[in-house]
Design an enzyme around this catalytic site. Structure first.
Site, PDB file in Angstrom:
ATOM      1  N   CYS A   1      36.489  13.311   6.808  1.00 54.36           N
ATOM      2  CA  CYS A   1      36.140  13.624   8.204  1.00 54.36           C
ATOM      3  C   CYS A   1      35.486  12.436   8.881  1.00 54.36           C
ATOM      4  O   CYS A   1      35.545  12.313  10.094  1.00 54.36           O
ATOM      5  CB  CYS A   1      35.247  14.841   8.256  1.00 54.36           C
ATOM      6  SG  CYS A   1      33.811  14.666   7.218  1.00 54.36           S
TER       7      CYS A   1
ATOM      8  N   LYS B   1      33.688  30.897   0.812  1.00 54.25           N
ATOM      9  CA  LYS B   1      35.141  31.055   0.925  1.00 54.25           C
ATOM     10  C   LYS B   1      35.749  29.665   0.828  1.00 54.25           C
ATOM     11  O   LYS B   1      35.598  28.839   1.727  1.00 54.25           O
ATOM     12  CB  LYS B   1      35.534  31.685   2.259  1.00 54.25           C
ATOM     13  CG  LYS B   1      37.044  31.889   2.367  1.00 54.25           C
ATOM     14  CD  LYS B   1      37.518  31.726   3.793  1.00 54.25           C
ATOM     15  CE  LYS B   1      39.007  31.558   3.901  1.00 54.25           C
ATOM     16  NZ  LYS B   1      39.544  30.394   3.167  1.00 54.25           N
TER      17      LYS B   1
ATOM     18  N   GLU C   1      42.947  13.088  15.476  1.00 48.08           N
ATOM     19  CA  GLU C   1      42.537  13.002  14.075  1.00 48.08           C
ATOM     20  C   GLU C   1      43.775  13.197  13.200  1.00 48.08           C
ATOM     21  O   GLU C   1      44.466  14.204  13.306  1.00 48.08           O
ATOM     22  CB  GLU C   1      41.507  14.088  13.734  1.00 48.08           C
ATOM     23  CG  GLU C   1      41.037  13.955  12.296  1.00 48.08           C
ATOM     24  CD  GLU C   1      40.117  15.077  11.826  1.00 48.08           C
ATOM     25  OE1 GLU C   1      40.418  16.249  12.103  1.00 48.08           O
ATOM     26  OE2 GLU C   1      39.130  14.762  11.147  1.00 48.08           O
TER      27      GLU C   1
HETATM   28  P1  NAD Z   1      40.748  24.258   8.512  1.00 46.46           P
HETATM   29  O1  NAD Z   1      39.953  24.401   9.752  1.00 46.46           O
HETATM   30  O2  NAD Z   1      42.200  24.501   8.557  1.00 46.46           O
HETATM   31  O3  NAD Z   1      40.178  25.236   7.366  1.00 46.46           O
HETATM   32  C1  NAD Z   1      38.808  25.245   7.011  1.00 46.46           C
HETATM   33  C2  NAD Z   1      38.471  26.598   6.395  1.00 46.46           C
HETATM   34  O4  NAD Z   1      38.522  27.607   7.401  1.00 46.46           O
HETATM   35  C3  NAD Z   1      39.429  27.050   5.292  1.00 46.46           C
HETATM   36  O5  NAD Z   1      38.675  27.660   4.260  1.00 46.46           O
HETATM   37  C4  NAD Z   1      40.287  28.075   6.003  1.00 46.46           C
HETATM   38  O6  NAD Z   1      40.883  29.024   5.165  1.00 46.46           O
HETATM   39  C5  NAD Z   1      39.281  28.731   6.917  1.00 46.46           C
HETATM   40  N1  NAD Z   1      39.860  29.462   8.035  1.00 46.46           N
HETATM   41  C6  NAD Z   1      41.053  29.283   8.633  1.00 46.46           C
HETATM   42  N2  NAD Z   1      41.212  30.174   9.646  1.00 46.46           N
HETATM   43  C7  NAD Z   1      40.085  30.931   9.679  1.00 46.46           C
HETATM   44  C8  NAD Z   1      39.642  32.028  10.491  1.00 46.46           C
HETATM   45  N3  NAD Z   1      40.386  32.521  11.477  1.00 46.46           N
HETATM   46  N4  NAD Z   1      38.429  32.565  10.246  1.00 46.46           N
HETATM   47  C9  NAD Z   1      37.657  32.067   9.264  1.00 46.46           C
HETATM   48  N5  NAD Z   1      38.019  31.048   8.449  1.00 46.46           N
HETATM   49  C10 NAD Z   1      39.221  30.483   8.654  1.00 46.46           C
HETATM   50  O7  NAD Z   1      40.418  22.792   7.987  1.00 46.46           O
HETATM   51  P2  NAD Z   1      41.103  22.020   6.759  1.00 46.46           P
HETATM   52  O8  NAD Z   1      42.476  21.605   7.145  1.00 46.46           O
HETATM   53  O9  NAD Z   1      40.877  22.771   5.489  1.00 46.46           O
HETATM   54  O10 NAD Z   1      40.153  20.732   6.688  1.00 46.46           O
HETATM   55  C11 NAD Z   1      40.339  19.623   7.470  1.00 46.46           C
HETATM   56  C12 NAD Z   1      39.413  19.599   8.647  1.00 46.46           C
HETATM   57  O11 NAD Z   1      38.053  19.697   8.212  1.00 46.46           O
HETATM   58  C13 NAD Z   1      39.496  18.297   9.413  1.00 46.46           C
HETATM   59  O12 NAD Z   1      39.452  18.498  10.813  1.00 46.46           O
HETATM   60  C14 NAD Z   1      38.257  17.556   8.960  1.00 46.46           C
HETATM   61  O13 NAD Z   1      37.813  16.550   9.823  1.00 46.46           O
HETATM   62  C15 NAD Z   1      37.282  18.657   8.811  1.00 46.46           C
HETATM   63  N6  NAD Z   1      36.182  18.254   7.946  1.00 46.46           N
HETATM   64  C16 NAD Z   1      34.950  18.064   8.493  1.00 46.46           C
HETATM   65  C17 NAD Z   1      33.902  17.649   7.696  1.00 46.46           C
HETATM   66  C18 NAD Z   1      32.512  17.468   8.266  1.00 46.46           C
HETATM   67  O14 NAD Z   1      31.561  17.500   7.499  1.00 46.46           O
HETATM   68  N7  NAD Z   1      32.331  17.279   9.556  1.00 46.46           N
HETATM   69  C19 NAD Z   1      34.123  17.406   6.345  1.00 46.46           C
HETATM   70  C20 NAD Z   1      35.396  17.593   5.830  1.00 46.46           C
HETATM   71  C21 NAD Z   1      36.414  18.033   6.641  1.00 46.46           C
END
Ligand code: NAD
Length: 493
Positions: free
Chosen positions: A286, A177, A385
């Site tokens: 991240c 997804k 963050e």
């Molecule tokens: P997000 O948590 O908003 O979304 C991530 C994914 O989760 C998206 O595909 C979103 O549609 C999905 N999602 C949202 N609500 C959901 C639900 N209720 N159930 C299932 N899926 C759901 O994150 P974002 O804004 O897309 O990305 C940024 C975040 O990701 C930052 O906090 C960043 O640090 C983190 N990140 C972490 C890493 C790592 O490897 N540790 C790498 C990149 C980004």
């Protein structure tokens, strides 16, 4: 409107629209204009994708020889190399990330597929030194089943391979997804998957919002594991959802990674590393090194040099090979950054450089490289963050003090230390509560290097040899080796 590119989802080897026919637009962050439409997956679409993955799992995929699955991974890696330019371009148009990075990354990600292709036939079981006569017992590693891979909008190709490659290598099938923000590159990738002629349903690519798509996927009773990368708030939903289907969960979450520079550090090297850590990808990473601690003796001199370097960063269009920083990916990013900067300045934070939108363009959200001096690291920019090009700078005197300060944050993803004293580098890296520490360098990745955090940065490691086992379960098989019948059926032996 008519010239918008139209993407479809990839389910069970077919290109499909949503059953509701709903679509949404994705924007080009360079000008914030829509450039493509994608289907919005409904709960029915999710169900279709998961059932296709389950059918493929029960069909030939989990029974292929490991080497044969490895060959499919090699085919994916070849396709990535052949199409790296296209993938880089699409990711750049959709996320605003510089083409000089996305193009290079698409090529490098091919190496991850090769790495797991090589590992596919190297995961072994054990023969147990069992404590019973006439019994031979062994363990084997078996695939888990259908994996849901949930991907954020940044570094999607990388955050996909670290889930998809080990999952496929071990015989699982996958529903990916992509984020509702910038999903296009995942559909371009799905086209390459199709070209490899991997069996239908083994890899499915959908997109949609947290609700209904994400929720339906992470609660689906045929999903056995959710591999999630995203923010901590969404992670809490994922864990709650896993109570519905009792699926296993791995979480790669955010960070507020600290970096310490000691008086004896090689300054030019430290400045380059810090610049890469916070201004690379406009800080939308991240592992961004966003909390900087400078030792007293070099504080003023180092900060002046670092700010001068930051002010020289070339802001420009993401496709321009000369650009060093492009636009923020979306409006939500801008809002978070501006709000936190305002609150911090109100509480005494001093802007050393940047602090506002850049004049390069009024259409995209270009933000200047920003450095803010903070008296303490509880000011909003130093604590939260931001996922943007904003560096908070604090002062320290001793090694013990900086270790305590570096550890005083909810996250524990990455960290950095700059010092010429090798012993101190080792001591500090050992004491920092983070999944990754860079010593005298920053922002490196490799297929062989485990990636992931501790504390609120999540659990489970991606990449590296060990992570392939996270896509298996241990199975114990008992063999009775005597020709005589077993004794006493009413007592466990
Ligand atoms: P997000 O948590 O908003 O979304 C991530 C994914 O989760 C998206 O595909 C979103 O549609 C999905 N999602 C949202 N609500 C959901 C639900 N209720 N159930 C299932 N899926 C759901 O994150 P974002 O804004 O897309 O990305 C940024 C975040 O990701 C930052 O906090 C960043 O640090 C983190 N990140 C972490 C890493 C790592 O490897 N540790 C790498 C990149 C980004």
């Amino acid at each position: 409107m008519t010239d918008l590119k139209k993407y479809k989802m990839f389910i069970d080897g077919e290109w499909v629209e949503s059953d509701t026919k709903k679509t949404f637009e994705t924007l080009n962050p360079e000008n914030n204009k829509p450039w493509a439409t994608v289907p919005e997956a409904s709960a029915n679409d999710v169900d279709r994708a998961v059932k296709a993955a389950q059918k493929a799992f029960e069909g030939e995929w989990s029974r292929l020889l490991p080497r044969e699955r490895g060959n499919y991974l090699r085919a994916i890696s070849n396709k990535l190399r052949e199409n790296a330019e296209l993938l880089g371009k699409i990711e750049t148009i959709d996320t605003g990330k510089l083409f000089r990075e996305t193009n290079k990354q698409a090529n490098y990600i091919a190496e991850y597929y090769d790495y797991y292709a090589g590992l596919a036939d190297k995961v072994e079981g054990t023969v147990l030194p069992i404590d019973k006569p006439n019994i031979q017992a062994i363990t084997t590693r078996i695939p888990i089943g259908v994996i849901a891979a949930i991907i954020p909008w940044n570094s999607q190709m990388l955050l996909t391979v670290t889930k998809l490659a080990p999952a496929l290598a071990m015989g699982n099938t996958v529903v990916i997804k992509s984020s509702e923000l910038a999903p296009a590159v995942m559909f371009e990738f799905a086209k390459l998957i199709e070209e490899t002629e991997i069996p239908k349903g083994v890899v499915n690519v959908i997109t949609g919002f947290g609700d209904p798509c994400g929720k339906a996927l992470t609660t689906h009773n045929l999903v056995e594991k959710v591999a999630f990368t995203g923010g901590p708030e969404t992670a809490r939903h994922i864990i709650r959802n896993s109570a519905e289907n009792l699926s296993e969960v791995s979480l790669e979450l955010g960070g507020k990674s600290p970096v310490a520079v000691f008086d004896d550090a090689h300054q030019e090297n430290a400045i380059n590393g810090i610049t890469a850590g916070i201004f690379g990808a406009s800080g939308q990473s991240c592992i961004a090194g966003s909390r900087l601690y400078l030792q007293d003796g070099i504080y003023n001199e180092f900060l002046d040099k670092l700010s001068a370097r930051a002010e020289k960063i070339k802001i420009g269009a993401p496709m321009d090979p000369e650009s060093e920083m492009g636009p923020l990916s979306n409006f939500k990013q801008l809002e978070i950054i501006e709000k936190n900067i305002k609150l911090t300045v109100d509480q005494g934070g001093k802007i050393k450089c940047g602090g506002k939108r850049h004049s390069f363009s009024n259409e995209g959200y270009y933000f200047s490289p920003t450095i803010i001096e903070c008296d303490n690291h509880n000011l909003p920019v130093a604590e939260n963050e931001l996922f943007g090009p904003v560096l908070s700078v604090m002062r320290f005197k001793t090694e013990d003090e900086v270790i305590k300060k570096m550890n005083d944050n909810q996250y524990g993803l990455s960290s950095g230390v700059y010092t010429s004293d090798f012993s101190r580098g080792l001591r500090v890296s050992k004491a920092i509560r983070a999944g990754i520490t860079f010593v005298n360098t920053y922002r490196l990745i490799s297929p062989s290097a485990p990636f992931g955090g501790i504390k609120d940065s999540g659990f489970g490691k991606e990449a590296g040899v060990e992570s392939i086992k996270d896509y298996t379960r241990v199975k114990t098989t008992w063999y009775y080796t005597s020709d005589k019948p077993t004794l006493d059926p009413f007592s466990m032996r």
